[in-house]
Design a protein around this motif. Structure first.
Motif, short mmCIF file in Angstrom:
data_model
loop_
_atom_site.label_atom_id
_atom_site.label_comp_id
_atom_site.label_asym_id
_atom_site.label_seq_id
_atom_site.Cartn_x
_atom_site.Cartn_y
_atom_site.Cartn_z
N LEU A 33 46.56 41.12 40.20
CA LEU A 33 45.06 40.68 39.79
C LEU A 33 45.24 39.15 39.48
CD1 LEU A 33 43.46 43.67 37.92
CD2 LEU A 33 43.49 43.18 40.50
N SER A 34 44.07 38.49 39.79
CA SER A 34 43.87 36.99 39.23
C SER A 34 42.37 36.88 38.98
CB SER A 34 44.77 36.02 40.05
OG SER A 34 44.15 36.08 41.45
N GLY A 35 41.98 35.66 38.21
CA GLY A 35 40.69 35.18 38.09
C GLY A 35 39.80 36.40 37.73
N GLN A 36 38.61 36.44 38.38
CA GLN A 36 37.58 37.50 37.60
C GLN A 36 38.19 38.88 37.74
OE1 GLN A 36 34.35 36.82 40.18
NE2 GLN A 36 33.49 35.15 38.86
N ASP A 37 39.07 39.17 38.57
CA ASP A 37 39.40 40.61 38.79
C ASP A 37 40.36 40.81 37.36
OD1 ASP A 37 38.11 41.29 41.12
OD2 ASP A 37 39.92 40.63 42.27
N LEU A 38 41.10 39.83 36.96
CA LEU A 38 42.09 40.12 35.78
C LEU A 38 41.21 40.13 34.58
CD1 LEU A 38 44.79 40.09 34.68
CD2 LEU A 38 44.89 37.58 34.67
N THR A 39 40.07 39.16 34.55
CA THR A 39 39.33 39.22 33.39
C THR A 39 38.51 40.40 33.06
OG1 THR A 39 39.01 36.87 33.53
CG2 THR A 39 37.00 37.96 32.30
N ARG A 40 38.03 40.95 34.32
CA ARG A 40 37.45 42.41 34.44
C ARG A 40 38.30 43.54 33.96
NH1 ARG A 40 34.54 41.81 38.82
NH2 ARG A 40 35.41 41.57 39.79
N LEU A 41 39.42 43.38 34.12
CA LEU A 41 40.53 44.38 33.75
C LEU A 41 40.70 44.26 32.21
CD1 LEU A 41 42.87 46.65 33.99
CD2 LEU A 41 44.52 44.62 34.57
N TYR A 42 40.92 43.11 31.74
CA TYR A 42 41.08 42.85 30.38
C TYR A 42 40.08 43.23 29.58
CZ TYR A 42 45.77 41.18 30.34
OH TYR A 42 47.13 40.78 30.33
N ASN A 43 38.62 43.08 30.12
CA ASN A 43 37.56 43.66 29.39
C ASN A 43 37.10 45.06 29.70
OD1 ASN A 43 37.08 41.04 28.19
ND2 ASN A 43 36.05 40.36 29.96
N SER A 44 37.97 45.75 30.40
CA SER A 44 37.78 47.26 30.81
C SER A 44 37.52 48.20 29.50
CB SER A 44 38.65 47.62 32.02
OG SER A 44 38.25 47.05 33.09
N PRO A 45 37.06 49.10 29.37
CA PRO A 45 37.20 50.21 28.40
C PRO A 45 38.22 51.18 28.69
CG PRO A 45 34.94 50.46 29.28
CD PRO A 45 35.98 49.16 30.11
N VAL A 46 39.05 51.51 27.92
CA VAL A 46 40.04 52.38 27.67
C VAL A 46 39.73 53.71 27.37
CG1 VAL A 46 42.36 53.16 26.85
CG2 VAL A 46 41.97 50.73 27.56
N MET A 47 39.60 54.77 28.08
CA MET A 47 39.44 56.00 28.02
C MET A 47 40.43 56.75 27.19
SD MET A 47 36.45 55.58 28.88
CE MET A 47 35.70 57.10 28.69
N THR A 48 41.67 56.94 27.81
CA THR A 48 42.89 57.48 27.17
C THR A 48 43.96 56.68 27.25
OG1 THR A 48 43.51 58.60 29.34
CG2 THR A 48 42.15 60.04 27.81
N ALA A 49 44.76 56.82 26.35
CA ALA A 49 46.26 56.12 26.41
C ALA A 49 47.49 57.02 26.17
CB ALA A 49 46.12 54.95 25.24
#
Length: 149
Positions: A33-49
């Motif tokens: 991923l790069s650009g907006q897709d990478l930003t979206r990933l980093y801002n994504s909520p984590v449900m389980t780890a």
């Protein structure tokens, strides 16, 4: 004291064999991923780890610190990502995020925790830390911090 030095030397040699890969065939800096897709990933909520471990490259066993660990997160869209750290893994941070599809079958879950969206991928990367040090800030310490946040 001599046996401690021998153990530290063995750990250092084994750590030098740790590769940034999640399994065979994965190269450093292979960006999904790069650009907006990478930003979206980093801002994504984590449900389980899930805290995960695998053998070091070139070995077939997991023995305490003689292994590699990371955290596999599941996001609200169901996608899974591995967050792990190591010397030379990243450019600006030694804690990196890779698509869990790159994980080999050697990875095993150690523990899991529900986050229900209270943390983001970025929170996990921050908890992992930007630097790597075999003795004071390694993959195991980073993955524990991620799970304890």
């Amino acid at each position: 004291m001599a046996s401690l030095k021998a153990l530290l030397s063995a750990l250092t040699l084994l750590a030098l064999t740790v590769d940034a890969s999640s399994g065979p065939g994965y190269s450093n800096y292979n960006y999904d991923l790069s650009g907006q897709d990478l930003t979206r990933l980093y801002n994504s909520p984590v449900m389980t780890a899930e805290r995960m471990k695998r053998p070091l490259e070139g070995t077939s066993f997991i023995l305490g610190p003689l292994s590699h660990s990371g955290v596999r997160v599941t996001l609200d869209d169901g996608s899974q990502w591995l967050i792990h750290k190591g010397g030379g893994f990243g450019l600006s941070s030694q804690t990196v995020v890779t698509d869990a599809r790159h994980m080999s079958s050697a990875w095993r879950p150690v523990s899991s925790r529900e986050f229900q969206g209270s943390k983001t991928v970025s929170d996990f990367v921050s908890a992992g830390g930007p630097n790597y040090n075999l003795f004071s800030d390694n993959c195991h310490l980073g993955s524990r911090r991620m799970m304890d946040q």
